[in-house]
Design a protein around this motif. Structure first.
Motif, mmCIF file in Angstrom:
data_model
loop_
_atom_site.group_PDB
_atom_site.id
_atom_site.type_symbol
_atom_site.label_atom_id
_atom_site.label_comp_id
_atom_site.label_asym_id
_atom_site.label_seq_id
_atom_site.Cartn_x
_atom_site.Cartn_y
_atom_site.Cartn_z
ATOM 1 N N ILE A 1 0.745 -1.705 -0.011
ATOM 2 C CA ILE A 1 -0.080 -0.197 0.171
ATOM 3 C C ILE A 1 1.322 1.695 0.129
ATOM 4 O O ILE A 1 0.518 1.937 -1.078
ATOM 5 N N ALA A 2 1.624 1.183 0.865
ATOM 6 C CA ALA A 2 2.540 2.581 1.003
ATOM 7 C C ALA A 2 3.184 2.436 -0.104
ATOM 8 O O ALA A 2 4.049 3.900 -0.383
ATOM 9 N N PHE B 1 -4.912 2.497 -1.184
ATOM 10 C CA PHE B 1 -4.910 2.651 -0.228
ATOM 11 C C PHE B 1 -6.566 1.748 0.484
ATOM 12 O O PHE B 1 -7.746 2.710 -0.427
ATOM 13 N N ASP B 2 -6.793 1.552 1.672
ATOM 14 C CA ASP B 2 -7.950 0.887 1.426
ATOM 15 C C ASP B 2 -8.403 0.779 2.972
ATOM 16 O O ASP B 2 -7.320 0.466 3.731
ATOM 17 N N ASP C 1 -5.995 8.678 5.125
ATOM 18 C CA ASP C 1 -5.426 8.527 3.202
ATOM 19 C C ASP C 1 -3.992 8.081 3.406
ATOM 20 O O ASP C 1 -3.374 7.651 4.339
ATOM 21 N N LEU C 2 -3.631 8.047 2.431
ATOM 22 C CA LEU C 2 -2.463 7.637 1.850
ATOM 23 C C LEU C 2 -0.827 8.423 2.451
ATOM 24 O O LEU C 2 -0.599 7.444 2.860
ATOM 25 N N VAL D 1 -6.532 -1.368 5.987
ATOM 26 C CA VAL D 1 -4.977 -0.608 6.739
ATOM 27 C C VAL D 1 -5.313 -0.302 8.937
ATOM 28 O O VAL D 1 -4.452 -0.971 9.048
ATOM 29 N N ALA E 1 -3.957 7.357 10.398
ATOM 30 C CA ALA E 1 -3.627 7.120 8.505
ATOM 31 C C ALA E 1 -4.799 6.967 8.429
ATOM 32 O O ALA E 1 -6.037 5.973 8.276
ATOM 33 N N PHE F 1 -0.981 7.393 5.857
ATOM 34 C CA PHE F 1 -0.917 6.078 6.092
ATOM 35 C C PHE F 1 0.552 6.021 5.710
ATOM 36 O O PHE F 1 1.478 5.771 7.037
ATOM 37 N N ARG F 2 1.967 6.783 4.743
ATOM 38 C CA ARG F 2 2.814 6.223 4.357
ATOM 39 C C ARG F 2 3.493 6.615 6.084
ATOM 40 O O ARG F 2 4.480 5.983 6.268
#
Length: 144
Positions: A45-46, A52-53, A118-119, A57, A116, A122-123
């Motif tokens: 995902i990262a 991105f889900d 959104d992408l 996550v 986290a 999350f990253r």
């Protein structure tokens, strides 16, 4: 007769509990395999290899948190050797530090889980969480 059956049932439950706890090396390896699988999924995902889900996550962070709570209890004194363990003796020499490392990991996971959304977030959160993995492995794992 009923009393005998209840005693037998109680013994069976007790034996099952002992059997379930009889191989902490295998149990901790299995727990860490779960962390590894969650990490591979999160890394995809990262890196943008998987979408991105938010639910996925949260599942990843839950797997981390579950492991953070379970793994420290899987290092009894009788599991220092055998089973191709890569656990360093430092675990038993520094139980307080070892448990604190997992508590920090769990706290960071909780914080990351909330952050986290959104992408991009999350990253950042994933990077913060996985720093724990490296620092713990450096101190508490024998390098192969």
């Amino acid at each position: 007769m009923i009393r005998t059956a209840l005693v037998a049932l109680g013994l069976a439950i007790g034996v099952s509990a002992v059997v379930a706890q009889s191989n902490p090396i295998a149990d901790r390896k299995e727990a860490m395999k779960g962390v590894g699988a969650a990490t591979r999924e999160a890394a995809a995902i990262a890196k943008g290899e998987a979408p991105f889900d938010a639910a996925k996550v949260q599942g990843i962070f839950k797997a981390y948190s579950d492991a953070a709570k379970k793994v420290p209890g899987l290092f009894p004194d009788n599991s220092k050797t055998g089973g191709e363990t890569t656990a360093a003796t430092k675990i038993w020499e520094d139980q307080a530090g070892f448990k604190a490392a997992f508590a920090k990991f769990d706290a960071d996971v909780t914080k990351a889980s909330a952050a986290a959304t959104d992408l991009a977030s999350f990253r950042a959160a994933f990077g913060d969480v996985t720093k724990n993995c490296g620092s713990c492995h450096e101190v508490y794992r024998v390098k192969k």
